[in-house]
Scaffold this active site. Structure first.
Site, mmCIF file in Angstrom:
data_model
loop_
_atom_site.group_PDB
_atom_site.id
_atom_site.type_symbol
_atom_site.label_atom_id
_atom_site.label_comp_id
_atom_site.label_asym_id
_atom_site.label_seq_id
_atom_site.Cartn_x
_atom_site.Cartn_y
_atom_site.Cartn_z
ATOM 1 N N ASN A 46 0.858 -1.154 0.094
ATOM 2 C CA ASN A 46 -0.002 -0.017 0.187
ATOM 3 C C ASN A 46 0.711 1.279 -0.073
ATOM 4 O OD1 ASN A 46 -1.818 2.088 0.398
ATOM 5 N ND2 ASN A 46 -2.753 0.994 2.357
ATOM 6 N N ARG A 129 -2.597 -2.119 -3.405
ATOM 7 C CA ARG A 129 -3.939 -1.278 -2.975
ATOM 8 C C ARG A 129 -3.634 -0.138 -4.094
ATOM 9 N NH1 ARG A 129 -4.767 3.274 1.256
ATOM 10 N NH2 ARG A 129 -7.169 3.557 0.886
ATOM 11 N N HIS A 218 -12.681 3.343 0.321
ATOM 12 C CA HIS A 218 -12.721 2.033 1.336
ATOM 13 C C HIS A 218 -13.748 0.980 0.899
ATOM 14 C CE1 HIS A 218 -12.614 5.759 4.361
ATOM 15 N NE2 HIS A 218 -11.289 5.108 4.239
ATOM 16 N N ASN A 249 -9.306 7.011 10.692
ATOM 17 C CA ASN A 249 -9.151 8.365 10.389
ATOM 18 C C ASN A 249 -9.629 9.153 9.306
ATOM 19 O OD1 ASN A 249 -6.948 9.766 11.789
ATOM 20 N ND2 ASN A 249 -5.450 8.076 11.110
ATOM 21 N N GLY A 250 -9.679 8.296 7.967
ATOM 22 C CA GLY A 250 -10.687 8.716 7.053
ATOM 23 C C GLY A 250 -11.877 7.825 7.229
ATOM 24 N N ARG A 279 -10.169 15.827 7.949
ATOM 25 C CA ARG A 279 -10.904 16.271 6.839
ATOM 26 C C ARG A 279 -12.346 16.766 7.197
ATOM 27 N NH1 ARG A 279 -10.036 10.726 3.218
ATOM 28 N NH2 ARG A 279 -8.236 10.451 4.757
ATOM 29 N N ASP A 321 -7.267 12.634 16.627
ATOM 30 C CA ASP A 321 -7.236 11.174 17.451
ATOM 31 C C ASP A 321 -8.510 11.184 18.306
ATOM 32 O OD1 ASP A 321 -7.133 8.798 19.017
ATOM 33 O OD2 ASP A 321 -4.993 8.502 17.820
ATOM 34 N N PHE A 322 -9.413 10.370 18.037
ATOM 35 C CA PHE A 322 -10.534 10.519 18.968
ATOM 36 C C PHE A 322 -10.425 10.368 20.597
ATOM 37 C CE2 PHE A 322 -14.302 10.690 15.981
ATOM 38 C CZ PHE A 322 -13.533 10.773 14.811
ATOM 39 N N GLY A 369 -10.683 1.854 13.080
ATOM 40 C CA GLY A 369 -10.120 2.159 14.213
ATOM 41 C C GLY A 369 -11.311 2.841 15.250
ATOM 42 N N GLY A 371 -14.632 2.679 14.859
ATOM 43 C CA GLY A 371 -15.938 1.901 14.607
ATOM 44 C C GLY A 371 -15.821 0.631 15.458
ATOM 45 N N GLU A 422 -8.635 -5.149 5.231
ATOM 46 C CA GLU A 422 -8.350 -4.765 3.786
ATOM 47 C C GLU A 422 -7.170 -5.585 3.174
ATOM 48 O OE1 GLU A 422 -8.727 -0.896 5.583
ATOM 49 O OE2 GLU A 422 -9.645 -0.192 3.653
#
Ligand code: ADP
Length: 437
Positions: A46, A129, A218, A249-250, A279, A321-322, A369, A371, A422
């Site tokens: 990737n 990818r 995704h 993150n995305g 974003r 970062d959450f 991440g 979810g 993925e």
């Protein structure tokens, strides 16, 4: 081509013959007892603009043998970090470009102490990818000059990513000229969207001229978790209406009807849709010219700000970062609170609109991440959604990073946490295509 090799002679002077099906890649091919060919070790790559992630999977067992990350390619301070069972290697060394980086990665993979391969011949195939496949690809593709050309053509729509992918493919071709390669596209899964989902309401000529439309990203993740959800529930995908929430993150949502993508929140580029780590997601496009004028910025600078300084980071002023933002919110930081409220509000709005588009909802899946791990965000998203049949079980929702059904018994909609894989999907698609060569 069938190749015969005389291994010796019987007493009656008859030759003892061994034969093998020889192809260009015969060194890498393996045969099971039924003489069916199957690939063993698949290298998944990737390539980002200045980074590269890689993994090797043994496709007999789908076991992860090694994973690694290269950072700061062509920048000061470049580093390769590789992990295999019980061994972590960190190499600080200058890396001029992607080819240089891949060459060092291949060296590390075959290193006597830290490697996992005796020789590169053990790599049966490489799966790349690819972020943007435009309208060219609705499934994975075997790498040919034409495929590389098509990826180049999409580079206006994902300039950083697609250019890096091509560099990665070319480097692998140079360094492993006999190893087959496959491209797996983030956009492919969403190619089933109907025009009412993918068209932007701008003059149609721009769709015709430049293919400006919603593509979605995704896709490997949305495709994987939707199939996995049906498998776990013992249902046929064809009978299910699903919303898959890839929150990392995305972040993007997909509405999946009968196993096919019906709508998704990312658009021409991965900037559209949900609020993300850095974003903005969807906004009034007039903001672009407004800010350009007021702040004396170029369109590119505004776009850069929307990609890298917005989202949770921009709203909270704390972090993308959450975990950091939630910690601040718990300590009473108002902006952190607000940032998370905006995030949750947007996800809920999309869930509502997708349920309306599909005329119902059977399964809601959380992955990536946030979810997979963030119980608090999951519970906020599912709050006050009982009118749609979404009822979260607070105890079952304590799960992190593992497959689980987290809805109440009474909930009409099954709510699930499903870790995404993925790289595994890329390796599986690569194996499938190479097997058919
Ligand atoms: P990427 O889009 O880079 O692949 P990931 O899917 O790995 O991202 O998600 C990374 C994000 O997941 C991190 O930025 C972080 O905000 C979030 N995350 C990871 N673990 C947790 C956790 N335990 N609780 C809350 N958020 C988490």
């Amino acid at each position: 081509m069938i190749v015969y090799k005389v291994e010796g002679w019987t007493k009656g002077n008859l030759p003892v013959v061994l034969f093998a099906i020889k192809t260009e890649y015969s060194k890498q091919k393996y045969y099971d007892s039924n003489k069916r060919r199957f690939e063993v070790k698949v290298l998944v790559i990737n390539c980002g603009s200045s980074s590269l992630k890689y993994r090797i999977l043994d496709m007999r067992t789908e076991e992860l043998l090694v994973k690694g990350l290269v950072e700061r390619i062509a920048l000061p301070g470049s580093v390769i970090i590789q992990e295999k069972q019980g061994d972590r290697t960190e190499l600080d060394l200058p890396l001029q470009d992607h080819k240089d980086a891949i060459s060092h990665v291949l060296g590390l993979l075959t290193d006597e102490v830290h490697g996992v391969l005796k020789s590169l011949d053990e790599i049966s195939a490489v799966g790349h990818r690819i972020v943007h496949g435009g309208e060219h690809y609705s499934e994975a593709a075997y790498v040919t000059d034409e495929v590389i050309e098509a990826i180049e053509q999409c580079k206006d729509m994902a300039p950083l990513h697609n250019h890096a992918h091509v560099l990665g493919i070319r480097a692998c071709r140079d360094l492993m000229p006999n190893t087959p390669m496959v491209c797996v596209f983030d956009t492919a899964f969403h190619q089933t969207m109907p025009p009412e989902s993918y068209l932007y309401a701008i003059p149609y000529e721009f769709y015709e001229k430049y293919k400006i439309r919603r593509y979605g990203f995704h896709g490997t993740s949305h495709g994987y978790v939707s199939k996995r959800a049906a498998e776990i529930l013992g249902k046929d995908l064809k009978d299910l209406k699903m919303i898959t929430c890839h929150l990392g993150n995305g972040a993007s949502l997909a509405a999946i009807k009968g196993g096919k993508c019906f709508d998704t929140s990312m658009g021409l580029t991965p900037l559209d849709g949900l609020v993300m780590g850095t974003r903005s997601g969807v906004l009034d496009p007039a903001i672009l010219t407004f800010l350009a004028e007021k702040e004396n910025m170029s369109a590119e600078q505004v776009l850069n700000m929307l990609n890298k300084k917005s989202g949770i980071l921009g709203l909270s002023g704390i972090s993308s970062d959450f975990r950091d933002v939630e910690a601040a919110a718990k300590e009473g930081n108002e902006r952190a609170h607000q940032a998370l409220d905006v995030y949750v509000h947007r996800v809920k709005a999309y869930i509502g609109s997708y349920a309306a588009e599909m005329n119902g909802l059977d399964v809601l899946v959380f992955t990536a991440g946030v979810g997979e791990n963030d119980r608090w965000i999951r519970s906020r998203i599912c709050e006050n959604m009982d009118f749609l049949g979404i009822e979260l079980d607070p105890e079952k929702n304590q799960v992190q990073g593992e497959e689980a059904i987290i809805s109440t018994e009474a909930s009409r909609v099954k709510i699930m946490v499903l870790p995404t894989h993925e790289e595994l999907v890329i390796a599986r698609s690569t194996k499938e295509i190479v097997e058919k060569l």
